[in-house]
Design a protein around this motif. Structure first.
Motif, PDB file in Angstrom:
ATOM      1  N   ALA A  36       0.819  -1.212   0.000  1.00  0.00           N
ATOM      2  CA  ALA A  36       0.000   0.000   0.000  1.00  0.00           C
ATOM      3  C   ALA A  36       0.855   1.266   0.000  1.00  0.00           C
ATOM      4  CB  ALA A  36      -0.945  -0.018   1.196  1.00  0.00           C
ATOM      5  N   LEU A  37       1.867   1.289  -0.821  1.00  0.00           N
ATOM      6  CA  LEU A  37       2.711   2.471  -0.957  1.00  0.00           C
ATOM      7  C   LEU A  37       2.032   3.471  -1.891  1.00  0.00           C
ATOM      8  CD1 LEU A  37       5.817   0.299  -1.493  1.00  0.00           C
ATOM      9  CD2 LEU A  37       5.604   1.889   0.399  1.00  0.00           C
ATOM     10  N   VAL A  38       2.188   4.746  -1.587  1.00  0.00           N
ATOM     11  CA  VAL A  38       1.629   5.812  -2.416  1.00  0.00           C
ATOM     12  C   VAL A  38       2.795   6.573  -3.024  1.00  0.00           C
ATOM     13  CG1 VAL A  38       0.207   7.889  -2.415  1.00  0.00           C
ATOM     14  CG2 VAL A  38      -0.358   5.987  -0.889  1.00  0.00           C
ATOM     15  N   THR A  39       2.737   6.809  -4.339  1.00  0.00           N
ATOM     16  CA  THR A  39       3.851   7.479  -5.001  1.00  0.00           C
ATOM     17  C   THR A  39       3.389   8.191  -6.265  1.00  0.00           C
ATOM     18  OG1 THR A  39       6.098   7.176  -5.861  1.00  0.00           O
ATOM     19  CG2 THR A  39       4.484   5.469  -6.397  1.00  0.00           C
ATOM     20  N   ASN A  40       4.215   9.110  -6.707  1.00  0.00           N
ATOM     21  CA  ASN A  40       3.997   9.720  -8.018  1.00  0.00           C
ATOM     22  C   ASN A  40       5.007   9.188  -9.034  1.00  0.00           C
ATOM     23  OD1 ASN A  40       6.260  11.033  -6.967  1.00  0.00           O
ATOM     24  ND2 ASN A  40       5.724  13.007  -7.865  1.00  0.00           N
ATOM     25  N   LEU A  41       5.766   8.174  -8.626  1.00  0.00           N
ATOM     26  CA  LEU A  41       6.717   7.538  -9.536  1.00  0.00           C
ATOM     27  C   LEU A  41       6.000   6.585 -10.482  1.00  0.00           C
ATOM     28  CD1 LEU A  41       9.507   6.583  -6.982  1.00  0.00           C
ATOM     29  CD2 LEU A  41       9.546   8.469  -8.613  1.00  0.00           C
ATOM     30  N   GLN A  42       6.558   6.444 -11.651  1.00  0.00           N
ATOM     31  CA  GLN A  42       6.034   5.488 -12.617  1.00  0.00           C
ATOM     32  C   GLN A  42       7.207   4.638 -13.098  1.00  0.00           C
ATOM     33  OE1 GLN A  42       4.425   6.896 -16.480  1.00  0.00           O
ATOM     34  NE2 GLN A  42       2.509   6.000 -15.723  1.00  0.00           N
ATOM     35  N   PHE A  43       7.052   3.330 -13.015  1.00  0.00           N
ATOM     36  CA  PHE A  43       8.117   2.418 -13.398  1.00  0.00           C
ATOM     37  C   PHE A  43       7.845   1.844 -14.776  1.00  0.00           C
ATOM     38  CE2 PHE A  43       8.151   2.547  -8.826  1.00  0.00           C
ATOM     39  CZ  PHE A  43       9.496   2.657  -8.542  1.00  0.00           C
ATOM     40  N   LEU A  44       8.923   1.727 -15.551  1.00  0.00           N
ATOM     41  CA  LEU A  44       8.816   1.210 -16.913  1.00  0.00           C
ATOM     42  C   LEU A  44       9.652  -0.055 -17.044  1.00  0.00           C
ATOM     43  CD1 LEU A  44       9.394   4.574 -18.831  1.00  0.00           C
ATOM     44  CD2 LEU A  44       7.210   3.581 -18.089  1.00  0.00           C
ATOM     45  N   ASN A  45       9.218  -0.932 -17.938  1.00  0.00           N
ATOM     46  CA  ASN A  45      10.017  -2.127 -18.229  1.00  0.00           C
ATOM     47  C   ASN A  45      11.041  -1.792 -19.309  1.00  0.00           C
ATOM     48  OD1 ASN A  45       8.702  -2.217 -20.727  1.00  0.00           O
ATOM     49  ND2 ASN A  45       7.329  -3.877 -20.125  1.00  0.00           N
ATOM     50  N   GLY A  46      11.789  -2.770 -19.750  1.00  0.00           N
ATOM     51  CA  GLY A  46      12.840  -2.562 -20.746  1.00  0.00           C
ATOM     52  C   GLY A  46      12.340  -2.039 -22.081  1.00  0.00           C
ATOM     53  N   GLU A  47      11.062  -2.274 -22.374  1.00  0.00           N
ATOM     54  CA  GLU A  47      10.472  -1.795 -23.633  1.00  0.00           C
ATOM     55  C   GLU A  47       9.817  -0.429 -23.483  1.00  0.00           C
ATOM     56  OE1 GLU A  47       9.665  -5.154 -22.542  1.00  0.00           O
ATOM     57  OE2 GLU A  47      11.518  -5.629 -23.619  1.00  0.00           O
ATOM     58  N   GLY A  48       9.901   0.156 -22.282  1.00  0.00           N
ATOM     59  CA  GLY A  48       9.321   1.476 -22.058  1.00  0.00           C
ATOM     60  C   GLY A  48       7.849   1.450 -21.687  1.00  0.00           C
TER      61      GLY A  48
END
Length: 81
Positions: A36-48
């Motif tokens: 239940a973490l809250v963030t404004n980060l967005q994670f991408l995989n190797g293909e973007g």
């Protein structure tokens, strides 16, 4: 119980992650719910492509576990007494 917020600046702007914690016996502090973490980060995989929420939570937990947040919470609790 409480909430911790870690933030910082990057070349893309401000970034932050927050989570709830609880004080356990013997002064140990622990995350209430690691999913239940809250963030404004967005994670991408190797293909973007944007990672699915569960995959992002795994990445966030890896980051949180490198932070000295438990020490900081314990210091804050100690100064309140």
């Amino acid at each position: 119980m409480g909430q911790t917020l870690w933030s910082g600046e990057s070349e893309f702007g401000a970034a932050g992650v927050a989570w709830d914690w609880v004080r356990m016996p013997y002064g140990i502090v622990s995350m209430v719910d690691p999913m239940a973490l809250v963030t404004n980060l967005q994670f991408l995989n190797g293909e973007g492509e944007v990672l699915a929420p569960i995959e992002s939570a795994i990445q966030l937990n890896g980051i949180v576990h490198t932070l000295p947040w438990q020490e900081q919470v314990q210091l804050a609790l100690a100064t309140r007494h």
